[in-house]
Design an enzyme around this catalytic site. Sequence first.
Site, PDB file in Angstrom:
ATOM      1  N   GLN A  13       0.852  -1.198   0.000  1.00  0.00           N
ATOM      2  CA  GLN A  13       0.000   0.000   0.000  1.00  0.00           C
ATOM      3  C   GLN A  13       0.885   1.245   0.000  1.00  0.00           C
ATOM      4  OE1 GLN A  13      -3.463  -0.565   2.982  1.00  0.00           O
ATOM      5  NE2 GLN A  13      -1.961  -2.070   3.591  1.00  0.00           N
TER       6      GLN A  13
ATOM      7  N   VAL B  46       3.604   4.093  -1.044  1.00  0.00           N
ATOM      8  CA  VAL B  46       3.903   4.792  -2.293  1.00  0.00           C
ATOM      9  C   VAL B  46       5.352   5.275  -2.297  1.00  0.00           C
ATOM     10  CG1 VAL B  46       1.488   5.512  -2.538  1.00  0.00           C
ATOM     11  CG2 VAL B  46       3.093   7.042  -1.371  1.00  0.00           C
ATOM     12  N   ASP B  47       6.129   4.914  -1.240  1.00  0.00           N
ATOM     13  CA  ASP B  47       7.426   5.555  -1.032  1.00  0.00           C
ATOM     14  C   ASP B  47       8.576   5.012  -1.879  1.00  0.00           C
ATOM     15  OD1 ASP B  47       8.073   3.145   0.377  1.00  0.00           O
ATOM     16  OD2 ASP B  47       7.524   4.018   2.309  1.00  0.00           O
TER      17      ASP B  47
ATOM     18  N   HIS C 288      -1.682   1.337  -4.211  1.00  0.00           N
ATOM     19  CA  HIS C 288      -2.048   2.744  -3.978  1.00  0.00           C
ATOM     20  C   HIS C 288      -1.157   3.710  -4.765  1.00  0.00           C
ATOM     21  CE1 HIS C 288      -4.249   1.668   0.068  1.00  0.00           C
ATOM     22  NE2 HIS C 288      -4.949   1.370  -1.014  1.00  0.00           N
TER      23      HIS C 288
ATOM     24  N   CYS D 231       1.273  20.069 -21.217  1.00  0.00           N
ATOM     25  CA  CYS D 231       0.074  20.621 -21.856  1.00  0.00           C
ATOM     26  C   CYS D 231      -0.463  21.824 -21.086  1.00  0.00           C
ATOM     27  CB  CYS D 231      -1.018  19.545 -21.993  1.00  0.00           C
ATOM     28  SG  CYS D 231      -1.982  19.285 -20.475  1.00  0.00           S
TER      29      CYS D 231
ATOM     30  N   THR E   7       0.467  -2.860   8.614  1.00  0.00           N
ATOM     31  CA  THR E   7      -0.738  -2.155   8.176  1.00  0.00           C
ATOM     32  C   THR E   7      -1.806  -2.204   9.246  1.00  0.00           C
ATOM     33  OG1 THR E   7      -2.489  -1.980   6.500  1.00  0.00           O
ATOM     34  CG2 THR E   7      -1.584  -4.187   6.852  1.00  0.00           C
ATOM     35  N   SER E   8      -2.563  -1.106   9.367  1.00  0.00           N
ATOM     36  CA  SER E   8      -3.667  -1.059  10.332  1.00  0.00           C
ATOM     37  C   SER E   8      -4.863  -1.854   9.814  1.00  0.00           C
ATOM     38  CB  SER E   8      -4.077   0.390  10.607  1.00  0.00           C
ATOM     39  OG  SER E   8      -4.462   1.014   9.397  1.00  0.00           O
TER      40      SER E   8
ATOM     41  N   PRO F  35       3.319  -4.189  15.779  1.00  0.00           N
ATOM     42  CA  PRO F  35       3.452  -3.990  17.225  1.00  0.00           C
ATOM     43  C   PRO F  35       2.102  -3.932  17.929  1.00  0.00           C
ATOM     44  CG  PRO F  35       4.467  -2.159  16.004  1.00  0.00           C
ATOM     45  CD  PRO F  35       3.848  -3.066  15.001  1.00  0.00           C
TER      46      PRO F  35
HETATM   47  C1  BJW Z   1       4.328  -0.889  12.517  1.00  0.00           C
HETATM   48  C2  BJW Z   1       5.522  -0.264  12.931  1.00  0.00           C
HETATM   49  C3  BJW Z   1       6.720  -0.996  12.761  1.00  0.00           C
HETATM   50  C4  BJW Z   1       3.888   1.089  13.328  1.00  0.00           C
HETATM   51  N1  BJW Z   1       6.651  -2.234  12.203  1.00  0.00           N
HETATM   52  N2  BJW Z   1       4.300  -2.111  11.985  1.00  0.00           N
HETATM   53  C5  BJW Z   1     -15.369  -0.898   2.534  1.00  0.00           C
HETATM   54  C6  BJW Z   1     -15.645  -0.621   3.858  1.00  0.00           C
HETATM   55  C7  BJW Z   1     -15.419   0.645   4.399  1.00  0.00           C
HETATM   56  C8  BJW Z   1     -14.895   1.667   3.612  1.00  0.00           C
HETATM   57  C9  BJW Z   1     -14.626   1.401   2.292  1.00  0.00           C
HETATM   58  C10 BJW Z   1     -14.851   0.146   1.767  1.00  0.00           C
HETATM   59  N3  BJW Z   1     -14.459   0.158   0.457  1.00  0.00           N
HETATM   60  C11 BJW Z   1     -13.995   1.385   0.161  1.00  0.00           C
HETATM   61  C12 BJW Z   1     -14.096   2.162   1.247  1.00  0.00           C
HETATM   62  C13 BJW Z   1     -13.691   3.591   1.318  1.00  0.00           C
HETATM   63  C14 BJW Z   1     -12.215   3.809   1.520  1.00  0.00           C
HETATM   64  C15 BJW Z   1     -11.827   3.225   2.870  1.00  0.00           C
HETATM   65  O1  BJW Z   1     -11.247   2.183   3.001  1.00  0.00           O
HETATM   66  N4  BJW Z   1     -12.117   3.945   3.945  1.00  0.00           N
HETATM   67  C16 BJW Z   1     -11.805   3.482   5.311  1.00  0.00           C
HETATM   68  C17 BJW Z   1     -10.686   4.346   5.907  1.00  0.00           C
HETATM   69  C18 BJW Z   1     -13.044   3.513   6.136  1.00  0.00           C
HETATM   70  N5  BJW Z   1     -11.418   3.213   0.433  1.00  0.00           N
HETATM   71  C19 BJW Z   1     -11.234   3.836  -0.722  1.00  0.00           C
HETATM   72  O2  BJW Z   1     -11.767   4.909  -0.946  1.00  0.00           O
HETATM   73  C20 BJW Z   1     -10.372   3.145  -1.759  1.00  0.00           C
HETATM   74  N6  BJW Z   1     -10.982   3.171  -3.024  1.00  0.00           N
HETATM   75  C21 BJW Z   1     -12.035   2.390  -3.335  1.00  0.00           C
HETATM   76  O3  BJW Z   1     -12.500   1.598  -2.551  1.00  0.00           O
HETATM   77  O4  BJW Z   1     -12.484   2.559  -4.618  1.00  0.00           O
HETATM   78  C22 BJW Z   1     -13.755   2.018  -4.956  1.00  0.00           C
HETATM   79  C23 BJW Z   1     -14.753   3.061  -4.543  1.00  0.00           C
HETATM   80  C24 BJW Z   1     -14.831   4.188  -5.289  1.00  0.00           C
HETATM   81  C25 BJW Z   1     -15.761   5.163  -4.931  1.00  0.00           C
HETATM   82  C26 BJW Z   1     -16.550   4.979  -3.808  1.00  0.00           C
HETATM   83  C27 BJW Z   1     -16.436   3.823  -3.049  1.00  0.00           C
HETATM   84  C28 BJW Z   1     -15.527   2.841  -3.431  1.00  0.00           C
HETATM   85  C29 BJW Z   1      -9.068   3.894  -1.947  1.00  0.00           C
HETATM   86  C30 BJW Z   1      -8.206   3.901  -0.745  1.00  0.00           C
HETATM   87  C31 BJW Z   1      -6.968   4.760  -1.016  1.00  0.00           C
HETATM   88  C32 BJW Z   1      -6.101   4.930   0.213  1.00  0.00           C
HETATM   89  N7  BJW Z   1      -5.129   5.957  -0.036  1.00  0.00           N
HETATM   90  C33 BJW Z   1      -4.125   6.238   0.969  1.00  0.00           C
HETATM   91  C34 BJW Z   1      -3.218   7.387   0.438  1.00  0.00           C
HETATM   92  C35 BJW Z   1      -2.288   6.860  -0.662  1.00  0.00           C
HETATM   93  C36 BJW Z   1      -1.413   7.919  -1.203  1.00  0.00           C
HETATM   94  C37 BJW Z   1      -0.464   8.472  -0.186  1.00  0.00           C
HETATM   95  O5  BJW Z   1       0.349   7.747   0.434  1.00  0.00           O
HETATM   96  O6  BJW Z   1      -0.516   9.672   0.013  1.00  0.00           O
HETATM   97  O7  BJW Z   1      -3.323   5.079   1.201  1.00  0.00           O
HETATM   98  S1  BJW Z   1      -4.757   6.599   2.604  1.00  0.00           S
HETATM   99  C38 BJW Z   1      -3.505   5.758   3.490  1.00  0.00           C
HETATM  100  O8  BJW Z   1      -4.059   4.601   4.168  1.00  0.00           O
HETATM  101  C39 BJW Z   1      -2.552   5.212   2.425  1.00  0.00           C
HETATM  102  C40 BJW Z   1      -2.205   3.875   2.983  1.00  0.00           C
HETATM  103  O9  BJW Z   1      -1.705   3.037   1.963  1.00  0.00           O
HETATM  104  C41 BJW Z   1      -3.517   3.414   3.568  1.00  0.00           C
HETATM  105  C42 BJW Z   1      -3.395   2.308   4.573  1.00  0.00           C
HETATM  106  O10 BJW Z   1      -2.685   2.728   5.690  1.00  0.00           O
HETATM  107  P1  BJW Z   1      -1.610   1.755   6.349  1.00  0.00           P
HETATM  108  O11 BJW Z   1      -0.534   1.490   5.413  1.00  0.00           O
HETATM  109  O12 BJW Z   1      -2.300   0.591   6.932  1.00  0.00           O
HETATM  110  O13 BJW Z   1      -1.006   2.703   7.485  1.00  0.00           O
HETATM  111  P2  BJW Z   1      -1.587   3.092   8.926  1.00  0.00           P
HETATM  112  O14 BJW Z   1      -0.920   4.349   9.339  1.00  0.00           O
HETATM  113  O15 BJW Z   1      -3.056   3.080   8.961  1.00  0.00           O
HETATM  114  O16 BJW Z   1      -1.110   1.899   9.877  1.00  0.00           O
HETATM  115  C43 BJW Z   1       0.245   1.692  10.179  1.00  0.00           C
HETATM  116  C44 BJW Z   1       0.386   0.392  10.926  1.00  0.00           C
HETATM  117  O17 BJW Z   1       1.756   0.147  11.130  1.00  0.00           O
HETATM  118  C45 BJW Z   1      -0.272   0.386  12.316  1.00  0.00           C
HETATM  119  O18 BJW Z   1      -1.042  -0.808  12.459  1.00  0.00           O
HETATM  120  C46 BJW Z   1       0.905   0.356  13.284  1.00  0.00           C
HETATM  121  O19 BJW Z   1       0.655  -0.399  14.470  1.00  0.00           O
HETATM  122  C47 BJW Z   1       1.949  -0.333  12.435  1.00  0.00           C
HETATM  123  N8  BJW Z   1       3.344  -0.019  12.778  1.00  0.00           N
HETATM  124  N9  BJW Z   1       5.224   0.934  13.431  1.00  0.00           N
HETATM  125  C48 BJW Z   1       5.454  -2.754  11.832  1.00  0.00           C
HETATM  126  N10 BJW Z   1       7.906  -0.495  13.117  1.00  0.00           N
HETATM  127 ZN    ZN Z   2      -1.384  17.198 -19.607  1.00  0.00          ZN
END
Ligand code: BJW
Ligand code: ZN
Length: 239
Positions: free
Chosen positions: A98, A100-101, A116, A147, A185-186, A211
């Site tokens: 997930q 993007v880095d 993502h 453009c 991932t959370s 963790p």
């Molecule tokens: C450690 C650690 C260490 C700490 N070692 N671990 C079904 C149900 C409910 C909602 C939805 C659903 N389907 C779709 C949705 C809506 C939405 C969604 O999920 N919302 C929820 C938040 C409620 N999803 C979307 O909109 C997605 N699109 C989609 O479904 O399209 C179809 C659609 C279209 C139109 C309408 C409806 C549906 C798109 C999601 C895009 C997410 N984008 C982001 C930004 C990406 C660009 C950027 O980086 O700027 O992606 S948001 C952000 O969250 C980023 C991440 O990839 C993503 C996940 O986060 P991640 O990686 O899990 O990080 P954290 O911070 O949450 O957790 C970190 C974890 O690490 C923690 O657990 C810590 O404990 C742990 N940790 N240190 C190991 N050392």
């Molecule tokens: Zn363009």
Amino acid sequence: MIPTARTWIEQAQSITILTGAGVSAESGIPTFRGDGGLWRNYRAEDLATPEAFARDPNLVWEWYGWRRELIAKAEPNAGHHAIARLQRRVRNCTLITQNVDGLHDRAGSFGILKIHGDIWRLRCTACGSEWPDHRVPLPKIPPRCQCGGLARPGVVWFGEDLPPGVWRSAVDAASSSDVFLVAGTSAVVYPAASLIPHAKSGGARVIEANPDETPATRAADLSIRGRSGEVLPQLVTTG
Ligand code: BJW
Ligand code: ZN
């Protein structure tokens, strides 16, 4: 716990790994949620949306510019390297991230399914063309396409579809693996989190490395509490 997980990994013919922001935390990249998940009092949910970009592209680009600077200075950590080693060792080992880095690429992982997108790619909001851009800092914010159109980061925001081919490959890999390793991932963002039930219904043993407890913990066959930079190298000791 770790010896069992290591045995499952060693015996697996096919492994799929799903990573999130926690895997890059030990490289100094803040996660989205939890402590340090805020930027100037904005939450990721306030900035990573097409609506936020339409309202204030400069603000969103300032956030991405700040993140690009942090990432450019960061190095892959032991967790990224362990995953790259596992990919070299196991013929059928797919990495879905997930993140993007680009730190997995820099650690030597290959064939990465970036569900993502990629912070190092830009996309024109007018003509749709896409190009790589590694400049830090960007000479002008917001950046523009040839453009003249406004460029946006080549990432997936809330409410946007995931790249369809990449997503299909991710579901296929999750559904056909013997071991599904979820790290840093959370597991609250969908559809990424739905890869866990896909993997389970395909018969995979699910191992979580985090963790903290997450919604993935309930689904996991083994949940290892710890940082990925410490846990993953213990799971991949050779290769
Ligand atoms: C450690 C650690 C260490 C700490 N070692 N671990 C079904 C149900 C409910 C909602 C939805 C659903 N389907 C779709 C949705 C809506 C939405 C969604 O999920 N919302 C929820 C938040 C409620 N999803 C979307 O909109 C997605 N699109 C989609 O479904 O399209 C179809 C659609 C279209 C139109 C309408 C409806 C549906 C798109 C999601 C895009 C997410 N984008 C982001 C930004 C990406 C660009 C950027 O980086 O700027 O992606 S948001 C952000 O969250 C980023 C991440 O990839 C993503 C996940 O986060 P991640 O990686 O899990 O990080 P954290 O911070 O949450 O957790 C970190 C974890 O690490 C923690 O657990 C810590 O404990 C742990 N940790 N240190 C190991 N050392
Ligand atoms: Zn363009």
